[in-house]
Design a protein around this motif. Structure first.
Motif: not given
Length: 622
Positions: A49, A90-91, A161-162, A202, A488
């Motif tokens: 992130t 994010l991602g 991706r996170w 997130m 996300l």
């Protein structure tokens, strides 16, 4: 003699300090969309992130897009009108030069390159992924680990991706405010009971910790008004995982308690994993507004029970009636009906009440019988997602759907796992605890197998079924408690600056009231490897003791002395749902003491067997 002492800031304190530091950096220069300020992993626990900060002369909205390795992997998020823009990114892909496009509605645009580091080896790569980008869309699949791994989210291709670097346990759910609710990484009692829940954005910012006197385990549920149902226990009573509490969302204080010992027998109808300490093993909670009731899964009684929300009275029980008192069978149990196949569930997880009142759950099938002579071996057993239709008027039950039995031992999970309902005919079934020992199917949780016993192979299978067709399947080489499909990005998850809150209470740690005679005070031998940690709200003793040694932690002040019995004989946990908190050395002891109720400058001493030792340190408590 070396006793290690270390102070630890709460993660909420650490994060606000880091936040203040990057905001100070941002204010040094003039940052526009052409020259934005970029902070990767701003809160130090979510490496994939970033936050992008810049200013515009006029209020303007925009969009950020993390470009995929192919077009289907693009992830986009719109941000609202403002002059001071706080854009969450994010991602991102791990170990990759990510291209991130920021566009404003006035036509301004910039493309940023954000280089990430390689993920930890605990972020497991899928061994199989089978779906389409059209099916999964903007969603990712989150998994939370029970074996050595990390909480992570995977896209349609199986790319992570996170992920979160904290040791977070049990279920992970999105609250109405867009943030995640998940168990903390702070242990209060073995093998996995933690202080409570984190509310976390997130981007990795922890906004709240909800603390409970006897900790949190397994599951939680957000009520319509925002208050939280949280599974807990009363540790001083000697039993665990047999209580639920309602917690005020604003204060963290307990509003209501349900104690299952008041409605269920503790010494009968047990599963093959039951003991007196963990007699019920509550692993799921669900509130149903239509019936104003709580539905709870009790693994160690092979039972899903339903309680009246107001009174706590027992309404019904789903499960094999063998071994239960006849008067309870007559009053609370269902009779199977229908022409289709029917199997009772055993050591189940994740009970869900569907819109039509049907009950869905993950049937682990562990032992698949109530009597030892009828136990089914692991290599002949199965686990499954199952849906039951119940009629509470005539107390009948019908099995209307299942998936997993046909996959046999390859889908068999003795523990953990979950199901999700997306609509009629559209379900997730997550078999998260599959394992083998030296090539043989495990008939106990793989995380409970000691190192050196043999070769343990972990596996989880997450799949989604729509109209009897498998639309998604992911296999991972680890065990994961539950899986959740979420996006996300969430519009409600707005990054706000400022310090988070610790809510609720850890309570007052139970003292040992008897003063034990001991020889004169001596220095602590190095063989005990004593370490004392001071957190903002706790004192934690870590040391190495032989099984059965008598150990007492003594906090001695001028006016008050506090004594605590430190257990050195570990229980043989038959339901090791989360193994990530386990020490490799069986002699390792961790004992926390809440600072609530402690007053004065307290000298830290240890009583070990018949000798008292001075650690040479003191802790100031208000």
């Amino acid at each position: 003699m070396t006793v290690i002492y270390k102070q630890f800031k709460h993660i909420i304190t650490e994060q606000v300090e880091r936040e203040q530091a990057f905001l100070a950096e941002y204010k040094v220069g003039q940052h526009t969309i052409e020259n934005p300020y970029i902070k990767l992993n701003p809160y130090h626990i979510a490496p994939l992130t970033a936050v992008v900060l810049f200013a515009t002369t006029e209020e303007v909205a925009g969009r950020v897009t993390v470009k995929g390795k192919e077009a289907a992997g693009d992830m986009s998020f719109e941000f609202p009108k403002a002059k001071e823009h706080v854009v969450q990114v994010l991602g991102l892909y791990e170990n990759y030069a990510n291209q991130v496009v920021v566009e404003l509605e006035d036509g301004s645009t910039t493309t940023l390159t954000i280089q990430t580091e390689a993920a930890s080896e605990k972020v497991k790569a899928p061994t199989l992924i089978n779906t389409t980008p059209e099916y999964l869309g903007n969603n990712v699949i989150f998994v939370s680990p029970t074996s050595p791994a990390m909480t992570a989210a995977y896209d349609y291709k199986g790319d992570v991706r996170w992920y979160i670097t904290l040791n977070l346990a049990f279920d992970l759910k999105r609250a109405k405010n867009g943030r995640l609710l998940v168990g903390t990484n702070r242990l209060v009692a073995p093998p996995y009971h933690t202080t409570g829940l984190y509310e976390i954005g997130m981007i990795g910012k922890i906004y709240k910790e909800y603390r409970l006197p006897s900790g949190y385990h397994h599951d939680h549920f957000e009520m319509e008004d925002g208050n939280l149902l949280i599974l807990t226990q009363d540790l001083p009573t000697g039993t665990v995982e047999d209580m639920c509490v309602l917690v005020d969302r604003k204060t963290g204080m307990i509003l209501k308690t349900w104690d299952y010992k008041k409605v269920l027998p503790q010494d009968m109808a047990g599963s093959g994993s039951q003991d007196a300490h963990d007699w019920f093993h509550n692993n799921a909670v669900w509130y149903d507004k239509k019936t104003n009731s709580l539905t709870l899964s009790g693994r160690h009684q092979d039972a899903v029970i339903n309680l009246d929300y107001e009174t706590g009275d027992l309404n019904w029980i789903i499960g094999d009636p063998e071994g239960w008192p006849q008067e309870m069978v007559d009053k609370y149990f269902f009779t199977p009906v229908g022409d289709g196949a029917f199997d009772w569930q055993y050591e189940q997880h994740a009970c869900v009440v569907l819109p039509d009142g049907d009950i869905m759950m993950f049937d682990n099938g562990h032992f698949r019988a109530k009597k030892k002579e009828n136990y089914v071996p692991a290599d002949q057993n199965f686990s499954r997602g199952v849906r039951f239709h119940i009629n509470t008027e005539d107390m009948t039950i019908e099995q209307v759907w299942q998936y997993g039995k046909e996959r046999g031992k390859d889908f068999f999970s003795t523990y953990i796992s979950n199901v999700e309902y997306y609509g009629e005919g559209h379900y997730m079934v997550h078999s998260g605890g599959i394992g083998s020992l030296d090539g043989e199917t495990c008939n106990r949780p793989p995380v409970s197998i000691k190192e050196g016993t043999g070769e343990v192979v972990y596996k989880s299978v997450t799949l989604e079924i729509k109209d009897d067709e498998i639309m998604y399947e992911m296999q991972l080489p680890a065990n994961y408690y539950r899986a959740e499909k979420l996006s996300l990005y969430c519009q409600e998850d707005v990054l706000t600056f400022g310090k988070g809150e610790c809510l609720g209470s850890l309570g007052v740690t139970e003292q040992m009231m008897t003063e034990v005679p001991a020889e004169e005070v001596k220095e602590v031998p190095d063989t005990y490897n004593v370490r004392v940690g001071e957190e903002e709200d706790r004192i934690i003793l870590k040391a190495t003791f032989e099984k059965g040694q008598l150990v007492m932690l003594i906090l001695e002040g001028e006016e008050n002395t506090y004594r605590y019995f430190v257990p050195t004989t570990k229980r043989p946990f038959l339901a090791m749902c989360v193994g990530t908190f386990q020490e490799s050395d069986e002699r390792a002891v961790e004992f926390p003491v809440s600072k609530e109720g402690l007053v004065g400058n307290l000298t830290v001493k240890l009583l070990i067997d018949d000798t008292q030792y001075d650690t040479g340190m003191s802790i100031q408590c208000s």
